[in-house]
Every structure is written in C-alpha cells, then in structure tokens.
Enzyme design. Structure first.
Site, PDB file in Angstrom:
ATOM      1  CG  ASP A 102      -1.998  -0.943   0.877  1.00 31.14           C
ATOM      2  OD1 ASP A 102      -2.381  -1.488  -0.035  1.00 31.14           O
ATOM      3  OD2 ASP A 102      -3.052  -0.851   1.568  1.00 31.14           O
ATOM      4  CE1 TYR A 145      -8.461  -4.156   7.478  1.00 32.71           C
ATOM      5  CE2 TYR A 145      -8.232  -5.298   5.420  1.00 32.71           C
ATOM      6  CZ  TYR A 145      -8.455  -5.230   6.830  1.00 32.71           C
ATOM      7  OH  TYR A 145      -8.435  -6.163   7.675  1.00 32.71           O
TER       8      TYR A 145
END
Length: 620
Positions: free
Chosen positions: A290, A374
């Site tokens: 990420d 998320y």
C-alpha cells in the site's frame, strides 16, 4: 523562507511542476508519480541558505509510458530554479497513479469479452460493477513479463448504496495493460453464483434499529490546547519536533527532542504490505504494497471533529501534486490533540499519611487513509515521561471472495453463504533514524535468562548490520537498546532508549515464492543499518512488478559496521488477521504498534516534578 524539513508548499509544488515542464521532463504524455521534498541534507545545521545546498529541492518520480520508463528528477525551487538531475531508472516500474486506475477500469468495462463473462453471471448493468485494479502480488504470466499490467478484482452492488464486498465475483480473471489501456487477458475459470446476502449493509439508515444513544461525552480544555504550533514546528511540554508529510509514506515526524536533547531525527512507516492466503486462481495475486505500489499520501481522509478526533483539535492541511500535474489541497489531513491517559504514577505511604498521584496525558499526532476496503490510522503519541509510541489502527471492510453454494474455504472465514473473508496479514515497517543524545549510537539486542532461582539480562552488541538477530521473543522479554556511549548517565552507563515491541507475528509467506522474495524484509522484525540517504524503502524504491529482492536484505549484505555510528533502526510489526463474524460488515479497530522508551537516558523519572492537576486532590 521555508524550513529545510517542511513539506513542499502549494507555491513550491507549482514552481517545481512549471520547472519540470519547461525543461521537457514532464510532458502531457508523462505521468507525475510523486513530487516531494528532496531531503538533501541529514542535519538542519548542514543547511546553508547561502549555497545551493540551502536551496529548497524537490524530488520527482515520473513515468514515461512511451518508453515504459521510470525517471527521477531533482528540481531546485526559488531563485536558482532548474532541473539539477534527470535520470532513468533501468528496469523499474514506478507506483501506479490514479489516472491509470481510472482509464484501466474504463477499458475493462468496455471489453466485450468481459461484458459477456459478466452477463453469464447475471450482471449486465455495469453501473453496479465495483472494480479495483490491483498490482500483482505474484509474478505476472510469463507472456506479460516486462509490461505495465494490473489485474482486476470484481464485486457487484445490488443498488447504488449497497456494500459491494457482500457480492464478490469469482472465476473471472482479467488483466489490463495500463500503458495501452487495453485488456490483455481474460480467463473464465467457471461461473460461480454471486452471493446475494443482504447482511453487508453498513450505512446508518440501512443497519436496522439503532441502539439508544450513550450519555454525552465531551473533552474540554477551557484554556485551549497545551501545545504550540508554528507552521510545521511543534512544542508540547518538554517535547519539540517537526511534523512532515510524504506523498508515499504519509505522516512523518522529524527532529524529536525532549528537554532539548535529540532522540530521533526522522520517524515514519516506510512500508505497508498485505499478503493474502487464498491460493485460488482469481485471488492468489491479492497481495499489495500500500505504500510502495499505491502511495498512501493520495488516500488521506479529511478528518472530522467529534468522529475521528475528539477534544480541542488543531488540523494541518496538506498540498499534493496529482499525476497530471495539478496541485490539490487535502484538508484536515493531520490531527493534533491531547488526551488524558489515566495514571502516570502514584504512591501511597500510610505511615506518613501521604498520597501522591500524577495523571498521564499524551500528545496525539494522527492521520487516516482509506485504500479501497481498508482504513489505516497512523497515530504517534508523545508522553510526559519521554516515551514515543506508534499505534496503527486498522478498520474498514474485510476483503471478500465468492465460494460455490455450500462450500467452505480452508483459507478464510465464511461470513454468509458464499462469502469468504480471506485470511491475511498486515506488515508495517517503521524507519527510525535514531539520534540518541546527538549520536553516535550503538544497538544491542537484550533479553532475560534464568540464572539459578533468579534471572538476569543478557545484552549482545550488534556489530555489523548482517548480525543474525532481529526476531521478537516475548517469552524472554527481548527488546533492542539504542545507546550513546559518548554520554553517560548518573549511574555511569551510556544514555539510551529502547525499542519495546508490541503485538507481532511472523510472516507466513514462503521465502522462496515470488511474493516471499519481495517481502524478504519481513523475515526479521528488527534491522539496523548505518545511515545512507539512498536507503529509504525496506522493499526497495520500486516494488511494483519487481520480482527481485531489494531493500533491507540486499543492503545488509554489505556487512557495514553499526557500532558508534549514525544508525537507522527498522522495526517490522504485523497483524495476523483471521476474520471473525464480528468483523462484518465493518470491522472494529485492531490495534498494534511499538514504543521507544527512555532506558538510562534520564538520571531519574522525568515526570517526577510534574505538578498536581489543578482542582484534583492529589495529596492529603
């Protein structure tokens, strides 16, 4: 004039983009992957406004799709504006940018093969199709090696406000070239019924009858905040530091000092990687960096008072450059506030009839990002006793895959008929450029051992960066001590801080696998290297589509000395997420992190002289 550690301002970003365009380094066909402050000097004292080293510099990563080439540029801003360097990085694929996702998804939706495959699954209204373009967690197919490709993860919504993750689409493998923006591979592994559960709805008006509201809770500071913020410079009680923001890492801290004594020169979370466990043909690739493949700075939330942050709040906005060369402001990107934190210290002496109590409070510096399903909260805490703590807060919606009706998966939790929440791990890597009492520093691994009916502490100095060490061991209270042997405390020992691990886990990714080679930095929880301005990213500067082991494992192969030098400590900590039914449809926050605690840095408790809180009965 801006401070040498300040993030680039809007004006500086505009100036740098203009300079890059004028020099031909950034054209309409090229993509600006990131544009950040070039931290050209290690110490503020090295920064001389009267020299070129004193110029504010920007560092740009640019992707040229016409050559499938990643370029790095250093740009001077201000009176001597110009491109100082412009070089290609052979073999590197820069992080994906937002326009690549947008155009790649559009190309996928327009492909007739994809439309036909979706129609077989009963989906013809593409407005209800939710698509995410993911980097490859595994090696791309051999015939696509060297191409800038991403794969598509697919879900369906029942209506415009539905939770798409309640309706995963299985069996359809779609790969998109994000240079040509064309679908280069469509494989249908067989139609699986799309789950139809309605239990995934999570909006306030859709979850059913709400509980009665709780008693009103407010945090009030009648005198205002207890900290002082000037630009990016922050003072709170005995603490001084500077706040930063990086397009790749997100929130950063700089020049942390207590009572004027340096502790850490730069602190950040330099990587976040999420390996998934399901080996199915349409899910085995679900592993993402990420930080290195997306760039967390792009996904920062605009924080809201009373929801994300409670109390007397000060916010900082952040300016970022987009991939098309526009400059945008992200409002309320960083939140600053104080929190009560219970007891700090207390003692009761019944013989003299005295009780002394001091309450703990902490300064909270936080930022939250949303990456698809998320949310990640990055929370840095400063305490009155000299402790620095980092806490990651994980929430959001667990990633789902479809299963055949009645099937169960060995690699996930069944949330509802046909919905599998895949097992996965989240690994964070903190980069801590330590500066304990101004350095130089030496690191020791410390643990406890039995000694007859007693126990003792055993310390081992890490002499070279490749020393075989670095795994947490809570059963032996293992931690790492960063000491300055040139400065002594009242007991005659070196002044020091220790890194105290919190919750952690080992990596379950096979080291010999394609993903295992890319996350080789997760093989240890703790690493130490001598400072090198080129060594910033534990998985390497460009993990996207990179099958090679880069970053920490390669650097430590140099076998450099880490005794009495300028050390960088890297701490890897992970959450092992086996989803629960209680994590659905939105998971309660999971907490994990670590602390840096003074260990001989002070001659006695630095909190002993705190006054009692006004209005509190802290003594008889």
């Amino acid at each position: 004039m801006s401070h040498p550690l300040d993030p680039l301002s809007r004006d500086e970003l505009v100036s740098a983009i203009s300079t890059l365009r004028a020099a031909g380094a950034l054209t309409d066909g090229r993509r600006l992957v990131s544009l950040v402050l070039h931290e050209a000097v290690k110490r503020e004292s090295d920064w001389d406004p009267g020299t070129i080293a004193g110029e504010r510099l920007a560092f740009a990563v640019i992707f040229d799709p016409s050559r499938s080439e990643t370029r790095e540029c250093v740009v001077a801003i201000g009176g001597q504006a110009g491109v100082i360097s412009d070089r290609a990085v052979p073999g590197a694929q820069a992080a994906f940018v937002l326009s690549e996702y947008e155009h790649g998804i559009a190309a996928m939706k327009a492909d007739l093969r994809v439309r036909d495959a979706l129609a077989l699954r009963g989906l013809t209204d593409l407005e209800l199709l939710h698509v995410e373009l993911w980097p490859f967690g595994d090696a791309p197919p051999p015939e696509l090696a060297g191409r800038r490709v991403a794969w598509c993860a697919l879900w369906r919504r029942d209506d415009a406000t539905d939770n798409a993750y309640a309706h995963p689409i299985r069996g359809l493998e779609v790969i998109v070239d994000v240079i040509a923006f064309e679908v280069v591979r469509v494989l249908d592994h067989g139609v699986v019924e799309i789950p139809s559960s309605s239990d995934g709805r999570w909006l306030t008006e859709e979850v059913g009858e709400l509980r009665p509201p709780g008693a009103r809770l407010e945090v009030v500071q009648p005198d205002g905040v207890g900290f002082r913020l000037e630009g990016w410079s922050l003072e709170w009680e005995a603490w001084t530091l500077r706040i930063g923001f990086h397009q790749r890492e997100g929130l950063t801290l700089h020049a942390l000092a207590f009572d004027g004594r340096p502790i850490c020169y730069r602190a950040s979370i330099a990587e976040l990687v999420i390996p998934y466990a399901d080996p199915d043909s349409t899910t085995y690739k679900k592993s993402a960096f990420d930080t290195g493949e997306y760039g967390l700075g792009h996904y920062v939330n605009a924080l809201e008072l009373g929801c994300d942050c409670l109390g007397e709040i000060v916010y900082l906005d952040v300016d970022l450059a987009t991939d098309t060369g526009r400059v945008v402001t992200l409002p309320n990107a960083i939140c600053l506030h104080e929190e009560d934190h219970g007891l700090l210290w207390k003692h009761v002496d019944s013989e003299i009839g005295r009780t002394e109590v001091r309450r703990s409070r902490r300064l909270v510096i936080s930022s939250i990002v949303t990456v698809d399903n998320y949310e990640y909260g990055y929370f840095w805490y400063l305490y009155r006793d000299g402790t620095i703590e980092f806490e990651a807060k994980l929430t959001g919606i667990v990633l789902t895959a479809a299963m055949a009706p009645g099937a169960e998966s060995a690699y996930g939790t069944t949330l509802a008929p046909g919905i599998n929440a895949m097992y996965h791990q989240h690994f964070f890597c903190a980069r801590l450029d330590m500066d304990v009492d101004g350095g130089p520093n030496t690191v020791s691994e410390v643990h406890s051992e039995e000694l007859g009916d007693a126990f003792t502490q055993v310390a081992r100095v890490l002499e070279r960066e490749d020393d075989d060490a670095g795994l947490v061991d809570p059963l032996r209270a293992r931690h790492w001590k960063i000491a300055n042997h040139s400065r002594r405390n009242a007991a005659g020992g070196p002044v020091a801080y220790k890194l105290a691990p919190g919750q952690n886990v080992r990596s379950f990714t096979r080291p010999e696998s394609a993903m295992g080679r890319r996350v080789a930095f997760c093989e240890r929880h703790f690493w130490v290297t001598p400072f090198d301005s080129d060594e910033r990213w534990p998985a390497g500067a460009y993990p996207n589509l990179n099958p090679a082991t880069d970053g920490l494992p390669r650097w430590v192969g140099k076998r450099r000395s880490v005794v009495d030098t300028d050390v960088v400590c890297w701490y890897v900590f992970g959450a092992h997420h086996v989803p629960r039914l209680e994590d659905w449809p939105v998971m309660p926050v999971e907490h994990l992190g670590f602390a840096l605690r003074p260990d001989g840095f002070f001659d006695r408790s630095p909190a002993i002289n705190l006054p009692p809180e006004p209005g509190h009965r802290c003594h008889s």
